[in-house]
Design an enzyme around this catalytic site. Structure first.
Site, PDB file in Angstrom:
ATOM      1  N   CYS A  45       0.828  -1.207   0.000  1.00  0.00           N
ATOM      2  CA  CYS A  45       0.000   0.000   0.000  1.00  0.00           C
ATOM      3  C   CYS A  45       0.862   1.257   0.000  1.00  0.00           C
ATOM      4  O   CYS A  45       0.346   2.370   0.090  1.00  0.00           O
ATOM      5  CB  CYS A  45      -0.951   0.004   1.191  1.00  0.00           C
ATOM      6  SG  CYS A  45      -0.129  -0.055   2.800  1.00  0.00           S
ATOM      7  N   GLU A  99      -1.732   1.324  -4.640  1.00  0.00           N
ATOM      8  CA  GLU A  99      -1.466  -0.043  -4.186  1.00  0.00           C
ATOM      9  C   GLU A  99      -0.734  -0.748  -5.327  1.00  0.00           C
ATOM     10  O   GLU A  99      -1.145  -0.647  -6.488  1.00  0.00           O
ATOM     11  CB  GLU A  99      -2.772  -0.774  -3.862  1.00  0.00           C
ATOM     12  CG  GLU A  99      -2.584  -2.067  -3.119  1.00  0.00           C
ATOM     13  CD  GLU A  99      -3.020  -1.991  -1.660  1.00  0.00           C
ATOM     14  OE1 GLU A  99      -2.931  -3.016  -0.969  1.00  0.00           O
ATOM     15  OE2 GLU A  99      -3.424  -0.907  -1.207  1.00  0.00           O
TER      16      GLU A  99
END
Length: 377
Positions: free
Chosen positions: A333, A367
């Site tokens: 992330c 991401e």
């Protein structure tokens, strides 16, 4: 107070599909440049719905006399912005927001010192609402809350209401929801517990799981996942491996994972409640753990490892641990910390697959996913 009716809706009303594509293209370019030094293959880009993609949301509550509103704080100015609609959040959350406030307004016992409302919704139609208070919750609150929950359920909401205060949690039923995800033509069931981590963007989660399945198709041997949470990835990936070992330290997550293993009929996945460091000691025979009684670690041939670390990325010790495996599936992330980890992992492994998942549309956050294979020789 800054009275901005439908703040989220007004700001998104001007957004077009071309605007969404432009912000996605900017992320594609940024991620491609960030990893150019590792010579990855072409970036696989997975788009999100442009609105109603976030399955959970938190709002502060603003009181004006007997009235109350959802609100948020503007990051730049710290202004309080009234939010009547929030297109970022799921359609279910948006449908419930005004109905919930209408149910709270007539009841002083439910409004008093209420400072935050958290929503956790699902694609399956179930939703949890947590009401957070700066006061102790008494029997009078519970009675009023039970009436409110019944009224909302009578209006068609598959809802669970929870009251929270300092050292207090009152559940009017379950403190979890059951989510249904469609992954590569298969429906998977997941128990998601209130106040525990879940993937925020269900559509992107389905795409990440599908991508992870695709890149590991045809794998030999077994899979190890560190810090598996509720088993989100392990359960989906189990079909591609002989056996799967997954570690997790949080008991609520372990309990959810065990529920999800049974719900999905997975018979080759074991969850171990232990840290990555403890697991490494056990695998190397450096220490015995009572928690491993009945688990024959020597029977596992884990040549693939999956990691999905927090924004800080993997620490140095875990990078060295991960580097011992032939195949590394890494979901990040925070591509900046992934890049830092790749500076070490890239010494022994090469990027076989490379993906961008637009988990957080309209923000700078990205991401990323990489599938690494050990270099020949």
């Amino acid at each position: 107070m800054t009275q901005i009716q439908q703040a989220g809706a007004d700001s998104q009303a001007l957004r077009t599909p071309a605007d969404y594509q432009a912000q996605l293209d900017e992320k594609r370019e940024r991620l491609t440049q960030l990893f150019a030094g590792f010579n990855p293959p072409a970036l696989e880009v997975h788009a999100s719905p442009a609105e109603h993609y976030r399955m959970r949301a938190e709002f502060r509550i603003w009181h004006e006399g007997d009235d109350l509103f959802h609100c948020m704080y503007a990051q730049a100015t710290k202004e309080i912005i009234r939010v009547d609609h929030f297109p970022t959040a799921s359609l279910l959350i948006n449908q419930l927001m005004p109905v919930l406030l209408a149910g709270l307004r007539p009841h002083f016992v439910l409004r008093r010192k209420l400072f935050q409302i958290d929503y956790l919704s699902t694609q399956s139609g179930q939703i949890i609402v947590s009401l957070l208070y700066h006061r102790k919750l008494e029997a009078e609150w519970q009675q009023a809350a039970e009436t409110l929950q019944a009224d909302l359920q009578a209006q068609g909401f598959d809802l669970r209401l929870i009251g929270r205060a300092h050292k207090q949690k009152i559940c009017l039923g379950d403190d979890f929801v059951i989510e249904q995800l469609n992954v590569a033509g298969r429906q998977l069931t997941y128990k998601q517990v209130e106040n525990s981590f879940t993937q925020p963007n269900a559509a992107i989660n389905e795409q990440m799981l599908g991508w992870a399945l695709d890149v590991t198709r045809g794998s030999e041997g077994d899979l190890l996942e560190l810090y598996c949470g509720n088993g989100n990835f392990s359960i989906a990936l189990a079909q591609n491996f002989r056996k799967v070992l997954a570690t997790e330290i949080a008991k609520p997550s372990v309990d959810s994972a065990q529920f999800n293993i049974a719900a999905n009929g997975v018979d080759n996945l074991i969850i171990l409640r232990m840290s990555a460091e403890e697991f490494t000691m056990a695998m190397r025979g450096e220490r015995e753990f009572n928690r491993l009684k009945g688990v024959d670690l020597k029977s596992y041939q884990c040549n693939t490892i999956f990691v999905d670390p927090p924004r800080a990325g993997l620490d140095d010790a875990t990078v060295k641990l991960v580097q011992e495996y032939d195949n590394i599936l890494y979901i990040s992330c925070n591509p900046e910390t992934l890049q830092a980890n790749m500076a070490v992992l890239g010494e022994t492994h090469e990027v076989a697959r490379f993906a961008l998942f637009d988990q957080f549309p309209w923000t700078h956050h990205m991401e990323a996913g990489v599938y690494l294979k050990r270099k020949a020789g």
